[in-house]
Design a protein around this motif. Structure first.
Motif, PDB file in Angstrom:
ATOM      1  N   ALA A 143       0.906  -1.120  -0.082  1.00 22.13           N
ATOM      2  CA  ALA A 143       0.035   0.124  -0.165  1.00 22.13           C
ATOM      3  C   ALA A 143       0.922   1.376  -0.055  1.00 22.13           C
ATOM      4  CB  ALA A 143      -0.920  -0.186   1.237  1.00 22.13           C
ATOM      5  N   ALA A 144       1.900   1.189   0.771  1.00 20.42           N
ATOM      6  CA  ALA A 144       2.867   2.506   0.887  1.00 20.42           C
ATOM      7  C   ALA A 144       3.589   2.493  -0.321  1.00 20.42           C
ATOM      8  CB  ALA A 144       3.926   2.326   1.866  1.00 20.42           C
ATOM      9  N   ALA A 145       3.744   1.601  -1.127  1.00 23.29           N
ATOM     10  CA  ALA A 145       4.608   1.448  -2.277  1.00 23.29           C
ATOM     11  C   ALA A 145       3.689   2.131  -3.515  1.00 23.29           C
ATOM     12  CB  ALA A 145       5.149   0.010  -2.902  1.00 23.29           C
ATOM     13  N   ALA A 146       2.396   1.969  -3.510  1.00 23.45           N
ATOM     14  CA  ALA A 146       1.494   2.022  -4.385  1.00 23.45           C
ATOM     15  C   ALA A 146       1.489   3.808  -4.242  1.00 23.45           C
ATOM     16  CB  ALA A 146       0.101   1.640  -4.292  1.00 23.45           C
ATOM     17  N   VAL A 147       1.397   4.402  -2.773  1.00 22.95           N
ATOM     18  CA  VAL A 147       1.422   5.889  -2.513  1.00 22.95           C
ATOM     19  C   VAL A 147       2.977   6.634  -3.156  1.00 22.95           C
ATOM     20  CG1 VAL A 147       1.498   7.618  -0.995  1.00 22.95           C
ATOM     21  CG2 VAL A 147      -0.171   5.761  -0.693  1.00 22.95           C
ATOM     22  N   THR A 148       3.745   5.771  -3.042  1.00 26.05           N
ATOM     23  CA  THR A 148       4.990   6.207  -3.304  1.00 26.05           C
ATOM     24  C   THR A 148       5.279   6.396  -4.965  1.00 26.05           C
ATOM     25  OG1 THR A 148       6.019   5.481  -1.483  1.00 26.05           O
ATOM     26  CG2 THR A 148       7.606   6.187  -3.389  1.00 26.05           C
ATOM     27  N   SER A 149       4.898   5.483  -5.688  1.00 25.61           N
ATOM     28  CA  SER A 149       5.056   5.550  -6.993  1.00 25.61           C
ATOM     29  C   SER A 149       4.084   6.273  -7.717  1.00 25.61           C
ATOM     30  CB  SER A 149       4.674   3.928  -7.673  1.00 25.61           C
ATOM     31  OG  SER A 149       3.322   3.739  -7.487  1.00 25.61           O
ATOM     32  N   SER A 150       2.987   6.774  -6.830  1.00 26.75           N
ATOM     33  CA  SER A 150       2.027   7.757  -7.647  1.00 26.75           C
ATOM     34  C   SER A 150       2.589   9.121  -7.475  1.00 26.75           C
ATOM     35  CB  SER A 150       0.595   7.557  -7.158  1.00 26.75           C
ATOM     36  OG  SER A 150       0.675   7.985  -5.918  1.00 26.75           O
ATOM     37  N   ASP A 151       3.525   9.508  -6.692  1.00 28.75           N
ATOM     38  CA  ASP A 151       4.047  10.681  -6.312  1.00 28.75           C
ATOM     39  C   ASP A 151       4.472  11.391  -7.481  1.00 28.75           C
ATOM     40  OD1 ASP A 151       6.042  10.475  -3.160  1.00 28.75           O
ATOM     41  OD2 ASP A 151       3.942  10.604  -3.764  1.00 28.75           O
ATOM     42  N   LYS A 152       4.028  12.569  -7.684  1.00 28.37           N
ATOM     43  CA  LYS A 152       4.422  13.458  -8.761  1.00 28.37           C
ATOM     44  C   LYS A 152       5.783  14.442  -8.310  1.00 28.37           C
ATOM     45  CE  LYS A 152       0.775  15.069 -11.060  1.00 28.37           C
ATOM     46  NZ  LYS A 152      -0.627  15.725 -11.235  1.00 28.37           N
ATOM     47  N   ILE A 153       6.630  14.436  -9.144  1.00 27.51           N
ATOM     48  CA  ILE A 153       8.174  15.325  -8.747  1.00 27.51           C
ATOM     49  C   ILE A 153       8.055  16.168  -9.824  1.00 27.51           C
ATOM     50  CG2 ILE A 153      10.323  15.142  -8.234  1.00 27.51           C
ATOM     51  CD1 ILE A 153       9.931  12.091  -7.425  1.00 27.51           C
ATOM     52  N   ALA A 154       8.373  17.355  -9.400  1.00 26.95           N
ATOM     53  CA  ALA A 154       8.736  18.435 -10.591  1.00 26.95           C
ATOM     54  C   ALA A 154      10.374  18.880 -10.192  1.00 26.95           C
ATOM     55  CB  ALA A 154       7.818  19.820 -10.349  1.00 26.95           C
ATOM     56  N   TYR A 155      11.195  18.786 -11.144  1.00 26.76           N
ATOM     57  CA  TYR A 155      12.574  19.334 -11.063  1.00 26.76           C
ATOM     58  C   TYR A 155      12.678  20.576 -11.830  1.00 26.76           C
ATOM     59  CZ  TYR A 155      13.122  14.190  -9.936  1.00 26.76           C
ATOM     60  OH  TYR A 155      13.157  12.977  -9.397  1.00 26.76           O
ATOM     61  N   LEU A 156      12.471  21.562 -11.088  1.00 29.28           N
ATOM     62  CA  LEU A 156      12.768  23.255 -11.697  1.00 29.28           C
ATOM     63  C   LEU A 156      14.193  23.075 -12.114  1.00 29.28           C
ATOM     64  CD1 LEU A 156      10.693  25.595  -9.411  1.00 29.28           C
ATOM     65  CD2 LEU A 156       9.923  23.942 -11.321  1.00 29.28           C
ATOM     66  N   THR A 157      14.397  23.398 -13.495  1.00 28.72           N
ATOM     67  CA  THR A 157      15.991  23.732 -13.849  1.00 28.72           C
ATOM     68  C   THR A 157      16.130  25.147 -14.370  1.00 28.72           C
ATOM     69  OG1 THR A 157      15.732  22.816 -15.976  1.00 28.72           O
ATOM     70  CG2 THR A 157      16.463  21.269 -14.224  1.00 28.72           C
ATOM     71  N   PHE A 158      17.257  25.724 -14.105  1.00 32.83           N
ATOM     72  CA  PHE A 158      17.454  27.113 -14.429  1.00 32.83           C
ATOM     73  C   PHE A 158      18.695  26.976 -15.253  1.00 32.83           C
ATOM     74  CE2 PHE A 158      14.516  27.640 -11.020  1.00 32.83           C
ATOM     75  CZ  PHE A 158      14.148  28.585 -11.297  1.00 32.83           C
ATOM     76  N   ASP A 159      19.032  27.349 -16.524  1.00 31.92           N
ATOM     77  CA  ASP A 159      20.203  27.406 -17.436  1.00 31.92           C
ATOM     78  C   ASP A 159      20.850  28.786 -17.455  1.00 31.92           C
ATOM     79  OD1 ASP A 159      19.279  24.798 -17.678  1.00 31.92           O
ATOM     80  OD2 ASP A 159      19.552  24.830 -19.736  1.00 31.92           O
ATOM     81  N   ASP A 160      22.176  28.835 -17.769  1.00 34.78           N
ATOM     82  CA  ASP A 160      22.895  30.022 -18.109  1.00 34.78           C
ATOM     83  C   ASP A 160      23.302  30.906 -17.100  1.00 34.78           C
ATOM     84  OD1 ASP A 160      22.620  28.579 -20.477  1.00 34.78           O
ATOM     85  OD2 ASP A 160      21.053  30.146 -21.247  1.00 34.78           O
ATOM     86  N   GLY A 161      22.895  30.682 -15.993  1.00 33.95           N
ATOM     87  CA  GLY A 161      23.291  31.583 -14.811  1.00 33.95           C
ATOM     88  C   GLY A 161      24.580  31.659 -14.178  1.00 33.95           C
ATOM     89  N   PRO A 162      25.086  32.195 -13.377  1.00 37.74           N
ATOM     90  CA  PRO A 162      24.566  33.164 -12.472  1.00 37.74           C
ATOM     91  C   PRO A 162      24.053  34.569 -13.744  1.00 37.74           C
ATOM     92  CG  PRO A 162      26.197  32.570 -11.214  1.00 37.74           C
ATOM     93  CD  PRO A 162      26.294  32.009 -12.547  1.00 37.74           C
ATOM     94  N   SER A 163      23.035  35.051 -13.054  1.00 37.00           N
ATOM     95  CA  SER A 163      22.749  36.525 -13.688  1.00 37.00           C
ATOM     96  C   SER A 163      22.145  37.364 -12.818  1.00 37.00           C
ATOM     97  CB  SER A 163      21.704  36.273 -15.016  1.00 37.00           C
ATOM     98  OG  SER A 163      20.469  35.875 -14.478  1.00 37.00           O
ATOM     99  N   GLN A 164      21.585  38.555 -13.230  1.00 40.73           N
ATOM    100  CA  GLN A 164      21.029  39.436 -12.394  1.00 40.73           C
ATOM    101  C   GLN A 164      19.724  38.972 -11.604  1.00 40.73           C
ATOM    102  OE1 GLN A 164      22.284  42.397 -11.075  1.00 40.73           O
ATOM    103  NE2 GLN A 164      24.251  41.649 -12.173  1.00 40.73           N
ATOM    104  N   SER A 165      19.159  37.896 -12.522  1.00 38.75           N
ATOM    105  CA  SER A 165      17.920  37.278 -11.993  1.00 38.75           C
ATOM    106  C   SER A 165      18.216  36.279 -11.191  1.00 38.75           C
ATOM    107  CB  SER A 165      17.198  36.654 -13.246  1.00 38.75           C
ATOM    108  OG  SER A 165      17.200  37.331 -14.446  1.00 38.75           O
ATOM    109  N   THR A 166      19.259  35.750 -10.790  1.00 35.53           N
ATOM    110  CA  THR A 166      19.648  34.749  -9.921  1.00 35.53           C
ATOM    111  C   THR A 166      19.145  35.142  -8.391  1.00 35.53           C
ATOM    112  OG1 THR A 166      21.457  34.187 -11.085  1.00 35.53           O
ATOM    113  CG2 THR A 166      21.143  33.035  -9.052  1.00 35.53           C
TER     114      THR A 166
END
Ligand SMILES: [Zn+2]
Length: 259
Positions: A38-61
């Motif tokens: 039951a625990a595995a079923a919950v884990t496998s349905s987890d939704k994961i977002a990996y936010l990635t930022f390219d080309d920095g650092p910049s004034q936006s960082t």
């Protein structure tokens, strides 16, 4: 005779009751017995977002980091070789605040880095040496400028340069990450904030793990403006956030060594 019939009916009724209880009991047991699955079923349905930022650092960082800090979210920064005091400060903040640094080459110069496998390796090494000296971190994760299947590299190193480079870098222990959700913030110099938010919404739909491509550059002011909305949308859609690492989920346009 009458009592015998009553007796038979009563016996049948009891048998049916016992049988029903057993079925019910089995049903309950089937639900309660394997808590691990039951625990595995919950884990496998987890939704994961990996936010990635390219080309920095910049004034936006610093603005990006402030937003992430406020929401308690960790992200991955694929940086290039920027040596100003401000850039070094930003690299320190990225590391100190629990985010992950990835290598996006020192020069980000397609002509130079994609000229040969050796040239690419040297550029990656140069950035890793700089990051190690500056913040004590030597990333083993990469993002290829333009993505692993970019064709601009062909002009410099020929048609098979990306397959040769990906094979070599993977054999050296680097893992690379393309993306499966583009924010489209590179489609214009400064893309509209609405287009960025909409693109993340539509491209993430139906995906359990998402690697979201965004840019950390001076001109990408609307990416920073869109970020709080993106975070809140993804949270409401059931995603939690994580950083990329060598053994995490990856999404690759080109498999190592395949052309
Ligand atoms: Zn880039």
């Amino acid at each position: 005779m009458k009592y015998l019939i009553y007796g038979i009916i009563a016996a049948l009724f009891m048998m049916i009751c016992v049988f029903t209880l057993q079925i019910g009991g089995k049903g309950v047991a089937a639900v309660l017995l394997p808590p691990s699955s039951a625990a595995a079923a919950v884990t496998s349905s987890d939704k994961i977002a990996y936010l990635t930022f390219d080309d920095g650092p910049s004034q936006s960082t610093s603005r990006i980091l402030d937003i992430l800090q406020k929401d308690g979210i960790k992200a991955t920064f694929f940086v290039t070789g920027k040596t100003s005091d401000y850039s070094k400060q930003m690299l320190h903040r990225i590391v100190d605040e629990g985010h992950t640094l990835g290598n996006h080459t020192y020069s980000h110069d397609y002509k130079r880095i994609y000229a040969s496998v050796g040239a690419f390796k040297a550029d990656v090494d140069r950035l890793n040496r700089f990051l190690e000296e500056t913040v004590g971190v030597r990333p083993n994760i990469l993002r290829y400028p333009g993505g692993s299947n970019n064709h601009l590299s062909w002009r410099s190193g020929g048609r098979h340069i990306m397959s040769a480079i990906t094979r070599e870098m993977s054999s050296l222990g680097y893992q690379y990450f393309d993306w499966n959700v583009s924010s489209t913030d590179a489609a214009a110099v400064t893309q509209s904030k609405e287009a960025i938010v909409e693109s993340v919404k539509s491209n993430s739909s139906g995906k359990k793990q998402i690697i979201v491509l965004m840019h950390d550059m001076d001109v990408k002011t609307t990416t920073v403006e869109a970020l709080p909305e993106i975070i809140s949308y993804l949270q409401h859609s059931g995603y939690h956030f994580d950083v990329l690492g060598k053994d995490s989920y990856t999404f690759q346009f080109l498999r190592p060594g395949k052309s």
